[in-house]
Design a protein around this motif. Sequence first.
Motif, PDB file in Angstrom:
ATOM      1  N   MET A  33       0.072 -20.184  17.264  1.00 58.94           N
ATOM      2  CA  MET A  33       0.573 -21.483  17.704  1.00 58.94           C
ATOM      3  C   MET A  33       2.083 -21.485  17.934  1.00 58.94           C
ATOM      4  O   MET A  33       2.699 -22.547  18.056  1.00 58.94           O
ATOM      5  N   THR A  34       2.687 -20.337  18.025  1.00 55.91           N
ATOM      6  CA  THR A  34       4.113 -20.243  18.331  1.00 55.91           C
ATOM      7  C   THR A  34       4.326 -20.571  19.812  1.00 55.91           C
ATOM      8  O   THR A  34       3.678 -19.998  20.679  1.00 55.91           O
ATOM      9  N   ARG A  35       5.209 -21.515  20.091  1.00 55.96           N
ATOM     10  CA  ARG A  35       5.447 -21.964  21.462  1.00 55.96           C
ATOM     11  C   ARG A  35       6.160 -20.879  22.283  1.00 55.96           C
ATOM     12  O   ARG A  35       6.902 -20.065  21.743  1.00 55.96           O
ATOM     13  N   HIS A  36       5.943 -20.916  23.582  1.00 50.67           N
ATOM     14  CA  HIS A  36       6.582 -19.921  24.458  1.00 50.67           C
ATOM     15  C   HIS A  36       8.100 -19.926  24.292  1.00 50.67           C
ATOM     16  O   HIS A  36       8.732 -18.868  24.271  1.00 50.67           O
ATOM     17  N   GLU A  37       8.687 -21.115  24.191  1.00 48.79           N
ATOM     18  CA  GLU A  37      10.145 -21.192  24.084  1.00 48.79           C
ATOM     19  C   GLU A  37      10.631 -20.546  22.787  1.00 48.79           C
ATOM     20  O   GLU A  37      11.688 -19.906  22.765  1.00 48.79           O
ATOM     21  N   ASN A  39       2.186 -21.090  13.076  1.00 50.42           N
ATOM     22  CA  ASN A  39       3.423 -21.150  13.859  1.00 50.42           C
ATOM     23  C   ASN A  39       4.515 -20.381  13.121  1.00 50.42           C
ATOM     24  O   ASN A  39       5.176 -20.904  12.228  1.00 50.42           O
ATOM     25  N   PHE A  40       4.696 -19.105  13.480  1.00 55.96           N
ATOM     26  CA  PHE A  40       5.691 -18.283  12.791  1.00 55.96           C
ATOM     27  C   PHE A  40       5.997 -17.026  13.595  1.00 55.96           C
ATOM     28  O   PHE A  40       5.225 -16.598  14.441  1.00 55.96           O
ATOM     29  N   VAL A  41       7.137 -16.436  13.300  1.00 57.93           N
ATOM     30  CA  VAL A  41       7.511 -15.095  13.770  1.00 57.93           C
ATOM     31  C   VAL A  41       8.085 -14.374  12.558  1.00 57.93           C
ATOM     32  O   VAL A  41       9.128 -14.770  12.033  1.00 57.93           O
ATOM     33  N   ASN A  42       7.396 -13.336  12.102  1.00 56.14           N
ATOM     34  CA  ASN A  42       7.805 -12.635  10.884  1.00 56.14           C
ATOM     35  C   ASN A  42       8.049 -11.151  11.140  1.00 56.14           C
ATOM     36  O   ASN A  42       7.369 -10.526  11.959  1.00 56.14           O
ATOM     37  N   ASP A  43       9.014 -10.612  10.401  1.00 53.59           N
ATOM     38  CA  ASP A  43       9.305  -9.179  10.434  1.00 53.59           C
ATOM     39  C   ASP A  43       8.405  -8.480   9.409  1.00 53.59           C
ATOM     40  O   ASP A  43       8.463  -8.787   8.221  1.00 53.59           O
ATOM     41  N   ALA A  44       7.568  -7.559   9.880  1.00 54.41           N
ATOM     42  CA  ALA A  44       6.676  -6.820   8.980  1.00 54.41           C
ATOM     43  C   ALA A  44       6.897  -5.327   9.173  1.00 54.41           C
ATOM     44  O   ALA A  44       6.023  -4.597   9.640  1.00 54.41           O
ATOM     45  N   LYS A  45       8.101  -4.874   8.841  1.00 50.37           N
ATOM     46  CA  LYS A  45       8.515  -3.478   8.970  1.00 50.37           C
ATOM     47  C   LYS A  45       8.465  -3.000  10.421  1.00 50.37           C
ATOM     48  O   LYS A  45       9.308  -3.355  11.209  1.00 50.37           O
ATOM     49  N   ASP A  46       7.458  -2.229  10.802  1.00 46.47           N
ATOM     50  CA  ASP A  46       7.400  -1.686  12.155  1.00 46.47           C
ATOM     51  C   ASP A  46       6.750  -2.643  13.157  1.00 46.47           C
ATOM     52  O   ASP A  46       6.634  -2.321  14.339  1.00 46.47           O
ATOM     53  N   VAL A  47       6.318  -3.792  12.660  1.00 49.43           N
ATOM     54  CA  VAL A  47       5.571  -4.740  13.493  1.00 49.43           C
ATOM     55  C   VAL A  47       6.174  -6.136  13.383  1.00 49.43           C
ATOM     56  O   VAL A  47       6.682  -6.524  12.321  1.00 49.43           O
ATOM     57  N   GLU A  82     -15.003 -17.866  16.323  1.00 47.13           N
ATOM     58  CA  GLU A  82     -13.796 -17.100  15.996  1.00 47.13           C
ATOM     59  C   GLU A  82     -12.568 -17.721  16.649  1.00 47.13           C
ATOM     60  O   GLU A  82     -12.667 -18.413  17.664  1.00 47.13           O
ATOM     61  N   ILE A  83     -11.405 -17.432  16.074  1.00 46.13           N
ATOM     62  CA  ILE A  83     -10.145 -17.858  16.672  1.00 46.13           C
ATOM     63  C   ILE A  83      -9.151 -16.701  16.644  1.00 46.13           C
ATOM     64  O   ILE A  83      -9.202 -15.831  15.770  1.00 46.13           O
ATOM     65  N   LEU A  84      -8.272 -16.699  17.609  1.00 49.92           N
ATOM     66  CA  LEU A  84      -7.142 -15.774  17.607  1.00 49.92           C
ATOM     67  C   LEU A  84      -6.070 -16.415  16.743  1.00 49.92           C
ATOM     68  O   LEU A  84      -5.568 -17.495  17.070  1.00 49.92           O
ATOM     69  N   SER A  85      -5.710 -15.773  15.636  1.00 54.69           N
ATOM     70  CA  SER A  85      -4.760 -16.391  14.703  1.00 54.69           C
ATOM     71  C   SER A  85      -3.376 -15.745  14.722  1.00 54.69           C
ATOM     72  O   SER A  85      -2.378 -16.428  14.488  1.00 54.69           O
ATOM     73  N   GLU A  86      -3.292 -14.436  14.992  1.00 54.42           N
ATOM     74  CA  GLU A  86      -2.001 -13.744  14.972  1.00 54.42           C
ATOM     75  C   GLU A  86      -1.947 -12.665  16.040  1.00 54.42           C
ATOM     76  O   GLU A  86      -2.983 -12.125  16.435  1.00 54.42           O
ATOM     77  N   ILE A  87      -0.726 -12.374  16.454  1.00 59.46           N
ATOM     78  CA  ILE A  87      -0.480 -11.246  17.344  1.00 59.46           C
ATOM     79  C   ILE A  87       0.483 -10.306  16.618  1.00 59.46           C
ATOM     80  O   ILE A  87       1.546 -10.747  16.141  1.00 59.46           O
ATOM     81  N   ASN A 135      13.592 -16.289  20.074  1.00 56.27           N
ATOM     82  CA  ASN A 135      13.619 -15.665  18.760  1.00 56.27           C
ATOM     83  C   ASN A 135      14.459 -14.380  18.759  1.00 56.27           C
ATOM     84  O   ASN A 135      14.218 -13.471  19.561  1.00 56.27           O
ATOM     85  N   GLU A 136      15.415 -14.288  17.846  1.00 54.62           N
ATOM     86  CA  GLU A 136      16.332 -13.144  17.810  1.00 54.62           C
ATOM     87  C   GLU A 136      15.622 -11.850  17.419  1.00 54.62           C
ATOM     88  O   GLU A 136      15.973 -10.771  17.896  1.00 54.62           O
ATOM     89  N   LEU A 137      14.634 -11.946  16.551  1.00 52.87           N
ATOM     90  CA  LEU A 137      13.883 -10.759  16.145  1.00 52.87           C
ATOM     91  C   LEU A 137      13.140 -10.163  17.340  1.00 52.87           C
ATOM     92  O   LEU A 137      13.139  -8.941  17.537  1.00 52.87           O
ATOM     93  N   ILE A 138      12.532 -11.017  18.127  1.00 51.24           N
ATOM     94  CA  ILE A 138      11.808 -10.553  19.318  1.00 51.24           C
ATOM     95  C   ILE A 138      12.777  -9.998  20.361  1.00 51.24           C
ATOM     96  O   ILE A 138      12.536  -8.930  20.938  1.00 51.24           O
ATOM     97  N   LYS A 139      13.869 -10.694  20.583  1.00 49.41           N
ATOM     98  CA  LYS A 139      14.838 -10.233  21.583  1.00 49.41           C
ATOM     99  C   LYS A 139      15.442  -8.883  21.208  1.00 49.41           C
ATOM    100  O   LYS A 139      15.762  -8.067  22.083  1.00 49.41           O
ATOM    101  N   LYS A 140      15.576  -8.620  19.916  1.00 47.84           N
ATOM    102  CA  LYS A 140      16.161  -7.357  19.467  1.00 47.84           C
ATOM    103  C   LYS A 140      15.175  -6.200  19.564  1.00 47.84           C
ATOM    104  O   LYS A 140      15.534  -5.111  20.029  1.00 47.84           O
TER     105      LYS A 140
END
Length: 283
Positions: free
Chosen positions: A75-79, A61-69, A165-170, A84-89
């Motif tokens: 497990m990050t909730r839709h809300e 459950n996270f949203v991280n800035d990884a330079k260009d990505v 297998e599991i989907l762990s990150e996008i 999230n300001e990083l995503i909105k920007k």
Amino acid sequence: MISEEFEFCAPKKLSEAIALLDRYGDDAKVLAGGMSLVPMMTLGLVRPKAVISFNHIADLNFVNDAKDVIRIGAMTRHEAVAQNELIKKHVPLLAIAAHGIGDVQVRHRGTIGGSLAHADPAADYPPVMLVLGAQFRIQSSKGDRMVKAADFFTGLMQTAVGAGEILSEIHVPKLPAGAGSSYLRLHRVEGNFPIVNAAAVIEKGFKSARVAMGGIGDRAVMVDVTKQVSKGVNDQSLKAISEAAYGASKDAYGDLNGDTEYRRAMARVFAQRAIKEAATKIS
């Protein structure tokens, strides 16, 4: 009511969850938000012997800035995605798509990874992932691999995620500076899945343009329309985009919300609208 007994597992670490998947194999189902699995179990459409809940795995459950990505945990909730300001920007169309999912309860419980792994052809995320060129991290006891969005959705509610297998990150690439984007959906009742949806991205100077549509087949489809908009977005280019969208929706399905031709017609309309709106946001 769920009439079948099952083993409920709530691991707190990703490694524990993967071990459980290896243990139970095809007899297990992963519970992310539960917005799809629980109704299916209630209707008796799936009868797992084990349900592995990922809700206590904080590392997913996270949203991280990884330079260009932007890296987003499954497990990050839709809300959280919507706010999230990083995503909105950097990828505003993803935040818009997340904000339109279901209702307040669904957005606070459902997860981005759960929705993508379920792969409903009318879901909000797939067209967005296609136009953004997202990649998905898939993990298992044998290691992990990255899969492009174009290769992730393989059929009706089918993905590249295999047994164990599991989907762990996008991983979502940030939009180039000055690019315009949009996400639009056709729906009759608030909270419903869209009948047809469309996402578009146009780079500054019309160097690149693409539009993706969902709800018109067993998976979302994307069309590169760079050639059509090379001289700008006008009546002529929009007509060409309309024809491209119609051609890409040749495998459209029909249901109670609309027959095949209605969906293909709406694919035309919403592809045009998405491109037009994206063009207005180029800076």
